[in-house]
Scaffold this motif. Structure first.
Motif, PDB file in Angstrom:
ATOM      1  N   LEU A  96       0.803  -1.231   0.000  1.00 34.66           N
ATOM      2  CA  LEU A  96       0.000   0.000   0.000  1.00 34.66           C
ATOM      3  C   LEU A  96       0.833   1.279   0.000  1.00 34.66           C
ATOM      4  CD1 LEU A  96      -3.002  -0.758   2.366  1.00 34.66           C
ATOM      5  CD2 LEU A  96      -3.097  -0.152  -0.024  1.00 34.66           C
ATOM      6  N   GLY A  97       2.015   1.216   0.559  1.00 40.51           N
ATOM      7  CA  GLY A  97       2.815   2.425   0.639  1.00 40.51           C
ATOM      8  C   GLY A  97       3.737   2.656  -0.543  1.00 40.51           C
ATOM      9  N   ARG A  98       3.678   1.787  -1.511  1.00 44.95           N
ATOM     10  CA  ARG A  98       4.659   1.834  -2.593  1.00 44.95           C
ATOM     11  C   ARG A  98       4.337   2.793  -3.724  1.00 44.95           C
ATOM     12  NH1 ARG A  98       5.032  -4.149  -4.188  1.00 44.95           N
ATOM     13  NH2 ARG A  98       5.062  -5.029  -2.110  1.00 44.95           N
ATOM     14  N   GLY A  99       3.449   3.697  -3.465  1.00 46.31           N
ATOM     15  CA  GLY A  99       3.165   4.676  -4.505  1.00 46.31           C
ATOM     16  C   GLY A  99       2.029   4.266  -5.405  1.00 46.31           C
ATOM     17  N   THR A 100       1.455   3.102  -5.180  1.00 43.85           N
ATOM     18  CA  THR A 100       0.354   2.684  -6.043  1.00 43.85           C
ATOM     19  C   THR A 100      -0.923   3.438  -5.687  1.00 43.85           C
ATOM     20  OG1 THR A 100       0.308   0.792  -4.586  1.00 43.85           O
ATOM     21  CG2 THR A 100       0.878   0.387  -6.896  1.00 43.85           C
ATOM     22  N   CYS A 101      -1.250   3.502  -4.392  1.00 47.54           N
ATOM     23  CA  CYS A 101      -2.586   4.013  -4.081  1.00 47.54           C
ATOM     24  C   CYS A 101      -2.578   5.342  -3.343  1.00 47.54           C
ATOM     25  CB  CYS A 101      -3.409   2.963  -3.353  1.00 47.54           C
ATOM     26  SG  CYS A 101      -3.126   2.876  -1.618  1.00 47.54           S
ATOM     27  N   GLU A 102      -1.412   5.967  -3.214  1.00 48.18           N
ATOM     28  CA  GLU A 102      -1.419   7.220  -2.440  1.00 48.18           C
ATOM     29  C   GLU A 102      -2.137   8.358  -3.173  1.00 48.18           C
ATOM     30  OE1 GLU A 102       2.778   8.454  -1.769  1.00 48.18           O
ATOM     31  OE2 GLU A 102       3.081   7.087  -3.435  1.00 48.18           O
ATOM     32  N   ASN A 103      -2.311   8.219  -4.480  1.00 53.00           N
ATOM     33  CA  ASN A 103      -3.009   9.279  -5.204  1.00 53.00           C
ATOM     34  C   ASN A 103      -4.466   8.941  -5.488  1.00 53.00           C
ATOM     35  OD1 ASN A 103      -0.723  11.146  -5.672  1.00 53.00           O
ATOM     36  ND2 ASN A 103       0.112   9.283  -6.581  1.00 53.00           N
ATOM     37  N   MET A 104      -4.972   7.971  -4.782  1.00 53.99           N
ATOM     38  CA  MET A 104      -6.365   7.582  -4.988  1.00 53.99           C
ATOM     39  C   MET A 104      -7.295   8.503  -4.199  1.00 53.99           C
ATOM     40  SD  MET A 104      -6.524   4.975  -7.007  1.00 53.99           S
ATOM     41  CE  MET A 104      -5.050   5.013  -7.991  1.00 53.99           C
ATOM     42  N   ALA A 110     -10.428   7.495  -3.232  1.00 55.17           N
ATOM     43  CA  ALA A 110     -11.155   6.673  -2.269  1.00 55.17           C
ATOM     44  C   ALA A 110     -10.568   5.262  -2.242  1.00 55.17           C
ATOM     45  CB  ALA A 110     -12.628   6.611  -2.648  1.00 55.17           C
ATOM     46  N   LEU A 111     -10.720   4.651  -1.099  1.00 53.14           N
ATOM     47  CA  LEU A 111     -10.244   3.278  -0.940  1.00 53.14           C
ATOM     48  C   LEU A 111     -11.404   2.429  -0.419  1.00 53.14           C
ATOM     49  CD1 LEU A 111      -7.725   1.380  -0.903  1.00 53.14           C
ATOM     50  CD2 LEU A 111      -7.342   2.108   1.438  1.00 53.14           C
ATOM     51  N   ILE A 112     -11.681   1.369  -1.153  1.00 54.14           N
ATOM     52  CA  ILE A 112     -12.710   0.431  -0.685  1.00 54.14           C
ATOM     53  C   ILE A 112     -12.003  -0.793  -0.112  1.00 54.14           C
ATOM     54  CG2 ILE A 112     -14.616  -1.091  -1.351  1.00 54.14           C
ATOM     55  CD1 ILE A 112     -15.331   0.821  -3.560  1.00 54.14           C
ATOM     56  N   ILE A 113     -12.362  -1.132   1.104  1.00 56.45           N
ATOM     57  CA  ILE A 113     -11.808  -2.343   1.703  1.00 56.45           C
ATOM     58  C   ILE A 113     -12.894  -3.414   1.645  1.00 56.45           C
ATOM     59  CG2 ILE A 113     -10.669  -3.349   3.716  1.00 56.45           C
ATOM     60  CD1 ILE A 113     -10.270  -0.453   4.760  1.00 56.45           C
ATOM     61  N   VAL A 114     -12.584  -4.503   0.976  1.00 58.69           N
ATOM     62  CA  VAL A 114     -13.567  -5.590   0.885  1.00 58.69           C
ATOM     63  C   VAL A 114     -13.347  -6.525   2.080  1.00 58.69           C
ATOM     64  CG1 VAL A 114     -14.525  -7.433  -0.559  1.00 58.69           C
ATOM     65  CG2 VAL A 114     -13.527  -5.408  -1.638  1.00 58.69           C
ATOM     66  N   THR A 115     -14.458  -6.906   2.706  1.00 58.65           N
ATOM     67  CA  THR A 115     -14.388  -7.833   3.841  1.00 58.65           C
ATOM     68  C   THR A 115     -15.394  -8.958   3.607  1.00 58.65           C
ATOM     69  OG1 THR A 115     -16.102  -6.640   5.040  1.00 58.65           O
ATOM     70  CG2 THR A 115     -13.821  -5.964   5.466  1.00 58.65           C
ATOM     71  N   GLU A 116     -15.293  -9.981   4.440  1.00 55.40           N
ATOM     72  CA  GLU A 116     -16.265 -11.077   4.397  1.00 55.40           C
ATOM     73  C   GLU A 116     -16.573 -11.450   5.848  1.00 55.40           C
ATOM     74  OE1 GLU A 116     -14.147 -14.181   2.329  1.00 55.40           O
ATOM     75  OE2 GLU A 116     -12.722 -14.438   3.957  1.00 55.40           O
ATOM     76  N   LYS A 127      -5.127   1.908   8.759  1.00 55.23           N
ATOM     77  CA  LYS A 127      -3.969   2.592   9.335  1.00 55.23           C
ATOM     78  C   LYS A 127      -3.039   3.103   8.226  1.00 55.23           C
ATOM     79  CE  LYS A 127      -0.715   2.238  13.040  1.00 55.23           C
ATOM     80  NZ  LYS A 127       0.265   2.880  12.166  1.00 55.23           N
ATOM     81  N   MET A 128      -2.807   2.231   7.248  1.00 55.34           N
ATOM     82  CA  MET A 128      -1.949   2.634   6.128  1.00 55.34           C
ATOM     83  C   MET A 128      -2.593   3.777   5.339  1.00 55.34           C
ATOM     84  SD  MET A 128       0.804   0.827   5.980  1.00 55.34           S
ATOM     85  CE  MET A 128       1.447   0.733   4.331  1.00 55.34           C
ATOM     86  N   ALA A 129      -3.901   3.683   5.141  1.00 50.27           N
ATOM     87  CA  ALA A 129      -4.610   4.710   4.371  1.00 50.27           C
ATOM     88  C   ALA A 129      -4.527   6.052   5.090  1.00 50.27           C
ATOM     89  CB  ALA A 129      -6.066   4.310   4.174  1.00 50.27           C
ATOM     90  N   ASP A 130      -4.639   6.019   6.413  1.00 49.31           N
ATOM     91  CA  ASP A 130      -4.510   7.257   7.199  1.00 49.31           C
ATOM     92  C   ASP A 130      -3.135   7.865   6.985  1.00 49.31           C
ATOM     93  OD1 ASP A 130      -7.021   7.007   8.149  1.00 49.31           O
ATOM     94  OD2 ASP A 130      -6.467   6.248  10.142  1.00 49.31           O
ATOM     95  N   ASP A 131      -2.114   7.000   7.031  1.00 49.27           N
ATOM     96  CA  ASP A 131      -0.737   7.478   6.840  1.00 49.27           C
ATOM     97  C   ASP A 131      -0.563   8.099   5.451  1.00 49.27           C
ATOM     98  OD1 ASP A 131      -0.197   6.565   9.330  1.00 49.27           O
ATOM     99  OD2 ASP A 131       0.876   4.755   8.694  1.00 49.27           O
ATOM    100  N   LEU A 132      -1.282   7.549   4.472  1.00 49.20           N
ATOM    101  CA  LEU A 132      -1.156   8.054   3.099  1.00 49.20           C
ATOM    102  C   LEU A 132      -2.064   9.256   2.828  1.00 49.20           C
ATOM    103  CD1 LEU A 132      -1.163   4.663   1.142  1.00 49.20           C
ATOM    104  CD2 LEU A 132       0.793   6.155   1.492  1.00 49.20           C
ATOM    105  N   GLY A 133      -2.903   9.578   3.797  1.00 48.97           N
ATOM    106  CA  GLY A 133      -3.787  10.734   3.650  1.00 48.97           C
ATOM    107  C   GLY A 133      -5.028  10.462   2.814  1.00 48.97           C
ATOM    108  N   ILE A 134      -5.412   9.209   2.676  1.00 49.78           N
ATOM    109  CA  ILE A 134      -6.647   8.896   1.933  1.00 49.78           C
ATOM    110  C   ILE A 134      -7.827   9.083   2.892  1.00 49.78           C
ATOM    111  CG2 ILE A 134      -7.946   7.101   0.705  1.00 49.78           C
ATOM    112  CD1 ILE A 134      -5.181   5.845   0.019  1.00 49.78           C
TER     113      ILE A 134
END
Ligand SMILES: Nc1ncnc2c1ncn2[C@@H]1O[C@H](COP(=O)(O)OP(=O)(O)OP(=O)(O)O)[C@@H](O)[C@H]1O
Ligand SMILES: [Mg+2]
Length: 260
Positions: free
Chosen positions: A150-158, A160-166, A180-187
């Motif tokens: 998640l921190g590798r530059g792929t999604c920091e410019n997104m 919105a982030l959808i987290i799929v759960t079951e 937690k990662m999304a918070d760090d990336l500012g999403i």
């Protein structure tokens, strides 16, 4: 609008990514679907034939393209190369058209250390950053399971982030780690979709455990969807109830897209 889809392994990220992409393409949005999972299978979920899917070359393996755009050969650590390579024409030129969706298969993005600064990673990072030109266009990013990438530059410019759960605590744990990662990336826009619900009991269990998340919607467990992976057809039109549930989720997201 750029939407990344994340979550634990096997929860249905690719299934949701494909069906959302198809939903918007059917409604004449310009949609780019990016397969950012090294174990790429978004093509098949979108309905590309098995033989055709096998022929797709991931962008990261397109040596000529990488060299032409960055000025250095892939794997050229320490070499001089452009940090801002031209990417705006890549979706048009290299995207594969699947029922109106432009599919881009990224390939394995190298992790950590110098891997982040090799020409091929720089090209992909820049591509992810510049994928959307018009606000009306939609990018859907199908991500690798878990949180490492998640921190590798792929999604920091997104946007919105959808987290799929079951229904299961492991997917809840992953959702918390992703948040937690999304918070760090500012999403800021973070939603949960609950997939594979079979009973009311399962629904109560999972919503209870996700009460501190914004739940965008839920998808029922569907034998047809499961079968789609075995018999190799797209899950998106496989089951009416499932399709309706995807439509509800997409409609919820659309409100956000328009106001964004
Ligand atoms: N609602 C559903 N009902 C039944 N089966 C489903 C449902 N959603 C997904 N599946 C099945 O679960 C499996 C995993 O789905 P999918 O590949 O979309 O998950 P994923 O999160 O992308 O997995 P990975 O982490 O491997 O990328 C597939 O066999 C798929 O057909
Ligand atoms: Mg997947």
């Amino acid at each position: 609008m750029k939407i990344a889809i994340s979550g634990k392994g096997g929860v249905g990220k690719t299934t949701l990514a494909a069906c959302l992409a198809k939903y918007y393409a059917d409604r004449k949005y310009k949609v780019i679907a990016v397969d950012a999972d090294p174990d790429a299978n978004l093509a098949s979920a979108l309905g590309i034939g098995q033989d055709e899917a096998l022929k797709i070359t991931p962008l990261i393996e397109m040596k000529k393209l990488i060299e032409e755009r960055t000025g250095a050969k892939p794997g050229g650590y320490g070499a001089f190369f452009k940090l801002n390579p031209k990417v705006d024409d890549i979706p048009e030129k290299f995207g594969i058209d699947v029922g109106g969706v432009k599919l881009l298969v990224a390939g394995t993005i190298k992790a950590g250390g110098s891997g982040c600064y090799c020409p091929e990673n720089v090209l992909l990072k820049n591509l992810f950053r510049h994928l959307v030109i018009n606000q009306e266009d939609i990018v859907i990013l199908d991500m690798e399971a878990g949180i490492e990438h998640l921190g590798r530059g792929t999604c920091e410019n997104m946007n919105a982030l959808i987290i799929v759960t079951e229904p299961g605590l492991r997917s809840v744990q992953t959702a918390r780690a992703v948040r937690k990662m999304a918070d760090d990336l500012g999403i800021k826009e973070l939603y949960v979709v609950i997939n594979k619900i079979r009973t009311d009991e399962e629904r109560k269990f999972i919503t209870g455990n996700l009460s501190d998340f914004a739940i965008l919607g839920e998808l029922p467990y569907s034998e047809k969807v499961r079968e789609s992976d075995i018999k190799y057809f797209s899950p998106c039109d496989a089951d009416e109830k499932f399709k309706e549930a995807v439509q509800k989720i997409a409609a919820g997201l659309s409100k956000y897209i328009k106001s964004n």
